[in-house]
Design a protein around this motif. Structure first.
Motif, short mmCIF file in Angstrom:
data_model
loop_
_atom_site.label_atom_id
_atom_site.label_comp_id
_atom_site.label_asym_id
_atom_site.label_seq_id
_atom_site.Cartn_x
_atom_site.Cartn_y
_atom_site.Cartn_z
N LEU A 54 0.79 -1.23 0.00
CA LEU A 54 0.00 0.00 0.00
C LEU A 54 0.83 1.28 0.00
O LEU A 54 0.45 2.26 -0.62
CB LEU A 54 -0.95 0.00 1.21
N THR A 55 1.96 1.28 0.65
CA THR A 55 2.75 2.51 0.75
C THR A 55 3.75 2.69 -0.39
O THR A 55 4.47 3.69 -0.42
CB THR A 55 3.48 2.57 2.10
N ASP A 56 3.80 1.75 -1.33
CA ASP A 56 4.68 1.89 -2.49
C ASP A 56 3.95 2.67 -3.58
O ASP A 56 2.88 2.27 -4.02
CB ASP A 56 5.06 0.51 -3.05
N LYS A 70 4.92 -5.85 -16.62
CA LYS A 70 3.66 -6.13 -17.29
C LYS A 70 2.49 -6.29 -16.32
O LYS A 70 1.34 -6.29 -16.71
CB LYS A 70 3.80 -7.41 -18.12
N ILE A 71 2.83 -6.42 -15.02
CA ILE A 71 1.78 -6.55 -14.01
C ILE A 71 2.27 -5.94 -12.70
O ILE A 71 3.44 -6.06 -12.34
CB ILE A 71 1.36 -8.02 -13.80
N VAL A 72 1.34 -5.27 -12.01
CA VAL A 72 1.58 -4.78 -10.66
C VAL A 72 0.52 -5.44 -9.78
O VAL A 72 -0.67 -5.22 -9.96
CB VAL A 72 1.47 -3.24 -10.57
N ALA A 73 1.00 -6.31 -8.89
CA ALA A 73 0.11 -6.98 -7.95
C ALA A 73 0.19 -6.22 -6.64
O ALA A 73 1.21 -6.25 -5.95
CB ALA A 73 0.54 -8.44 -7.78
N ASN A 74 -0.87 -5.52 -6.31
CA ASN A 74 -0.90 -4.65 -5.15
C ASN A 74 -1.47 -5.41 -3.96
O ASN A 74 -2.62 -5.84 -3.99
CB ASN A 74 -1.76 -3.41 -5.48
N VAL A 75 -0.65 -5.59 -2.93
CA VAL A 75 -1.10 -6.28 -1.73
C VAL A 75 -1.80 -5.24 -0.85
O VAL A 75 -1.24 -4.72 0.10
CB VAL A 75 0.08 -6.96 -0.99
N ALA A 76 -3.00 -4.92 -1.25
CA ALA A 76 -3.83 -3.93 -0.57
C ALA A 76 -5.26 -4.10 -1.06
O ALA A 76 -5.47 -4.63 -2.15
CB ALA A 76 -3.34 -2.51 -0.87
N VAL A 77 -6.19 -3.64 -0.29
CA VAL A 77 -7.59 -3.77 -0.68
C VAL A 77 -7.91 -2.85 -1.85
O VAL A 77 -8.63 -3.23 -2.76
CB VAL A 77 -8.51 -3.48 0.53
N GLY A 78 -7.34 -1.69 -1.87
CA GLY A 78 -7.60 -0.74 -2.96
C GLY A 78 -6.39 -0.58 -3.85
O GLY A 78 -5.48 -1.40 -3.85
N ASN A 79 -6.40 0.52 -4.59
CA ASN A 79 -5.27 0.80 -5.48
C ASN A 79 -4.93 2.28 -5.47
O ASN A 79 -4.48 2.81 -6.47
CB ASN A 79 -5.55 0.30 -6.90
N ASP A 80 -5.11 2.92 -4.32
CA ASP A 80 -4.82 4.35 -4.22
C ASP A 80 -3.36 4.68 -4.51
O ASP A 80 -3.05 5.80 -4.91
CB ASP A 80 -5.17 4.88 -2.83
N ASN A 81 -2.47 3.74 -4.32
CA ASN A 81 -1.04 3.99 -4.53
C ASN A 81 -0.59 3.70 -5.96
O ASN A 81 0.57 3.88 -6.29
CB ASN A 81 -0.20 3.14 -3.56
N VAL A 82 -1.52 3.25 -6.81
CA VAL A 82 -1.19 2.91 -8.19
C VAL A 82 -1.88 3.89 -9.14
O VAL A 82 -3.09 4.11 -9.02
CB VAL A 82 -1.61 1.47 -8.53
#
Length: 112
Positions: A54-56, A70-82
């Motif tokens: 989440l903080t990245d 080619k993929i960003v797997a975000n270990v977070a419920v949302g995607n505010d950091n992406v």
């Protein structure tokens, strides 16, 4: 066929790293402190995928410096950091762990 390279930006459970290692070359930071933006870009330059927390901050500037991702797997419920629009424009797939806290939240509420 060569295994893809996955950059894991922070400590995640050992079992998850072992599962990833079965299918990919894993470059994992095993500390809770994240990379600086320049460090993240330098490590991500040779990555095919990034497992971010989440903080990245995964923004357009970072994606420009990591053209192989080619993929960003975000270990977070949302995607505010992406930066979802930038990722889509660059044809980078994004995922998150939506619903990952549903059960824990329900359990917490029952305890009140």
């Amino acid at each position: 066929m060569a295994k893809p390279t996955v950059l894991v930006t922070r400590a995640i459970p050992r079992a998850a790293l072992e599962l990833l290692a079965r299918h990919a070359n894993v470059d994992a930071k095993e500390a809770d402190a994240g990379y600086t933006p320049d460090e993240l870009a330098a490590r991500g330059r040779s990555a095919d995928a990034i497992v971010a927390l989440l903080t990245d901050r995964i923004d357009d500037a970072l994606l420009a410096r990591c053209p192989g991702v080619k993929i960003v797997a975000n270990v977070a419920v949302g995607n505010d950091n992406v930066d979802v629009a930038s990722a889509a424009r660059r044809r980078v797939v994004g995922t998150s762990t939506a619903g990952g806290l549903t059960e824990a939240t329900a359990d917490f509420l029952f305890e009140l």
